[in-house]
Write an enzyme that holds these catalytic residues in place. Sequence first.
Site, PDB file in Angstrom:
ATOM      1  N   ASP A 518       0.851  -1.189   0.000  1.00 55.49           N
ATOM      2  CA  ASP A 518       0.000   0.000   0.000  1.00 55.49           C
ATOM      3  C   ASP A 518       0.893   1.246   0.000  1.00 55.49           C
ATOM      4  OD1 ASP A 518      -1.739   2.108   0.597  1.00 55.49           O
ATOM      5  OD2 ASP A 518      -2.954   0.919   1.978  1.00 55.49           O
ATOM      6  N   HIS A 519       0.860   1.989  -1.099  1.00 60.16           N
ATOM      7  CA  HIS A 519       1.757   3.137  -1.241  1.00 60.16           C
ATOM      8  C   HIS A 519       1.403   4.293  -0.307  1.00 60.16           C
ATOM      9  CE1 HIS A 519       5.025   5.208  -2.912  1.00 60.16           C
ATOM     10  NE2 HIS A 519       4.842   4.981  -4.190  1.00 60.16           N
ATOM     11  N   ARG A 520       0.250   4.247   0.342  1.00 63.24           N
ATOM     12  CA  ARG A 520      -0.089   5.280   1.327  1.00 63.24           C
ATOM     13  C   ARG A 520       0.736   5.115   2.604  1.00 63.24           C
ATOM     14  NH1 ARG A 520      -6.401   4.198   1.817  1.00 63.24           N
ATOM     15  NH2 ARG A 520      -5.472   2.127   2.048  1.00 63.24           N
TER      16      ARG A 520
END
Length: 546
Positions: A518-520
């Site tokens: 998850d790039h967040r």
Amino acid sequence: MSQLIEVKVPDIGDFKDVPVIEVFVKVGDTVKLDDPLLTLESDKATMEVPSSAAGVVKEVRVKVGDRAGEGAVVVVLEAAGVAAAPAAAPTPAAAPVAAVPAAAPVAAPAAAGKIELTVPDIGDFKDVPVIEVFIKVGDVIAVDAPVATLESDKATMEVPSSAAGVVKQVLVKVGDRVAVGAVLAVLEGVAAAGATPVAAPTAAPVAAVQAAAAQTPAASASTGALAAGPVATASAAMSHASPGVRRFARELGVDITKVVASGPKGRILQDDVQNFVKGILAQVSSGALAPAGSASAGGGVGGLNLLAWPKVDFAKFGAVESQPLSRIKKISGANLHRNWVVIPHVTNHDDADITDLEAFRVSMNKELEKSGSKLTMLAFMIKAAVAALQKFPEFNASLDGDNLVLKKYFHIGFAADTPNGLVVPVIKDADKKGVIEIAKEMGDLAKLAREGKLKPDQMQGGCFTISSLGGIGGVYFTPIINAPEVAIMGVCKSQIRPVWDGKQFAPRLMLPLSLSWDHRVIDGASAARFNAYFAGVLQDFRRVLL
């Protein structure tokens, strides 16, 4: 060479000290020619001030609540060799819901119950194109409800209704050209020309708001999208928003009638649209709001308008057979769709040299034959995952709004293939169990999964998931993250490959790894380190002791 350009309020007619009700830009923003900078609202009209030049905002000299007049500097731009263009005339926006236009449309006498809505005095404009029509036959409209939008080469004007009633005829369509006095629509009602206008409500009754909230996805209280304000329920025309905000909502696919206003006089601001979208995504991410429509039917997510799923008569192309989706596929399909849409996935691929580990596993299984136990490579992977999560704690986490919840326990899920679809049993406290114990528990859970006897608590609480296609084949794939986790490891079938050892190519058993994250929460460097460490543990399992 860059230069500073002062953008000023252009000629806005006989208006002085007009209140600023919206500011669309901030320092650092890049604006283009004619981009809206702010909105002014007098007691007679609402006007958007466009930018007379393109550049980067270096200074904003006004704020909401300030008053400005012609020639007032509103922003300072930095532009590279771009000279300021002549100041453009402000674009009239939607008139306030409760305000009376300076020149109201002239309505015909109401003796016969018929009221003609005509184009009012719009200045020195003739044959102005109609770009929007907000009403249709059968609609019930109130005084001042927008009827149509006209757009000349200098301004955009909304024409409000001078009366309340039921629309019996609509005499214009998009693309038509009209002038002062042209009849736009015919109402059947009781309000005559010259009658005291009835202000549209600025706040819906509590019951109406609650009913709308029950049907309309909205943000949590922390996002501010549930702030008190009017809720438009009839049509986009009834929503009090400037053309710039309407355009912004259209670009995001937002139904503006579902946006709660927080601006003065019930005006919908750009922040309200952004908060609405954030609220939708937050609810989808938390599971409080499922995507509208089934996996097969398509549809929108909350108030975001997605293209409808294509309807095709497959039988006209050949013989078909229809089979209902299993309950597991229906549930997992909706969850996977939500996770793929909401989570910004990135997948890193790598290879692990498991030559020595596989040799150790085979030798151990020979010793365990008499006890009935059997080690699988997946059991070693679960132990390797624990070691990697301990070294990189941001992978053992979940998002909770703006907070990252770091977990101190290590529950590892594994995807189990069953006749009815994939399920994910969870090995609890894998850090406290040995590889043999993990292998036995995996076997027991996989058997229950195939028999459809897994209990809900046996599929809950996972921190990290491993999806293995090792027994089937493939090289790499992109596994979908199992929310609310932030990463998942996909594993394919190991293969013997020639690997350079510094002196020669030697046959090594290589295991393909695919880590989705998850790039967040995670960045690329951390993901690469996690993958490399995970592969290193499998290559030399003594690392789990470190």
